[in-house]
Design an enzyme around this catalytic site. Sequence first.
Site, PDB file in Angstrom:
ATOM      1  N   SER A  67      51.471  30.462 122.009  1.00 32.54           N
ATOM      2  CA  SER A  67      52.617  31.206 121.482  1.00 32.54           C
ATOM      3  C   SER A  67      53.639  30.217 120.939  1.00 32.54           C
ATOM      4  O   SER A  67      53.763  29.088 121.443  1.00 32.54           O
ATOM      5  CB  SER A  67      53.265  32.046 122.583  1.00 32.54           C
ATOM      6  OG  SER A  67      54.529  32.554 122.170  1.00 32.54           O
ATOM      7  N   TYR A  88      56.387  32.771 131.191  1.00 31.41           N
ATOM      8  CA  TYR A  88      55.464  33.037 130.094  1.00 31.41           C
ATOM      9  C   TYR A  88      55.396  31.843 129.143  1.00 31.41           C
ATOM     10  O   TYR A  88      54.309  31.373 128.789  1.00 31.41           O
ATOM     11  CB  TYR A  88      55.898  34.290 129.327  1.00 31.41           C
ATOM     12  CG  TYR A  88      55.083  34.543 128.077  1.00 31.41           C
ATOM     13  CD1 TYR A  88      53.795  35.065 128.169  1.00 31.41           C
ATOM     14  CD2 TYR A  88      55.583  34.243 126.811  1.00 31.41           C
ATOM     15  CE1 TYR A  88      53.032  35.285 127.024  1.00 31.41           C
ATOM     16  CE2 TYR A  88      54.829  34.464 125.676  1.00 31.41           C
ATOM     17  CZ  TYR A  88      53.554  34.982 125.786  1.00 31.41           C
ATOM     18  OH  TYR A  88      52.805  35.187 124.658  1.00 31.41           O
TER      19      TYR A  88
END
Length: 323
Positions: free
Chosen positions: A186, A199
Amino acid sequence: MTLTCWEKISLVALAAIGIRILLRVSILVWKKLIAPSFGFGIDLKTQGRWAVITGATSGIGRAYAEQLAEKGLDVLLISRSQTKLESVATEIKERYNVDVRILEADLSEGQAVFAKIAKATEELEIAVVVNNAGASYEHPELFTNVTEDCIARILQINVAAVTGVARAVLPKMFERKKGVLINISSALAVIPSPYLAVYAASKAYVVKLSYDLAAEAERNGITVQCIIPGMVATKMSKIKKATWMAPSPKKFVESSLKTIGIESFTTGYLPHIFITGFVQAFRCVCEKGALWLISKTMCNIRARSLNKKNKQNDSVIDALNSE
């Protein structure tokens, strides 16, 4: 006109800097524009017959499955929902006329699942593995407010499972000295991400793992690629309508597939470079300003999400009271 020694040194230094800048710009243009546009990436059909995709029933994973099938590869779909797997498999078979296998596997269950994947792929001539399955927060949240279950699930799927799947499939690929491993990380892995700390940290692990695996795998004929996408219109991102900056999974995967063999570390979608580039540049100029802007954005997203959830809860309560 005679130049002094220092003037000559200065000119040489400026020329070297100019050449270096020109070289870096040329490489960037080649990798980002020319090579993908003219198809200089790896032809996956030369790598083997099968594509293996985790998290294959929705979003980016499903888009990879469909587009790899469209290229003529047989596909093994891995997900935790048998019903969804059967539905997606039927659709891909009918549309692309390829062999499709499914494997129900909850990657949060650990080592037993990785052994199951290794066994299911043992006899397959794997061309590409897409390590796509991931878990995130329900919405941005203060670290101390994130539940233990949420943290455990993120670490298990984004860290342990990415590692376990790679460990399950790479030995056979190394034996064949062919194949591509794509790990989905990401953009949050490379920019400040307050209120999504766990995350973002888990995705930073994927970046580091991929970088070092690529060096190990290259001498064995294997290509390892790490994708660091920005926002994509998926269920996880909660973006319902695709835009130029938040593309549909289909558009994102179309773009990212063109980069295989050209870039080992990429956003996969050109406009996402501007997001990471802007934040990193802003951070260099004013780190506190960049952190403030991102924190403010995350808090606004959190507030909207909680407000929406409260309204839904109130609607349910009103409905129950009216019965």
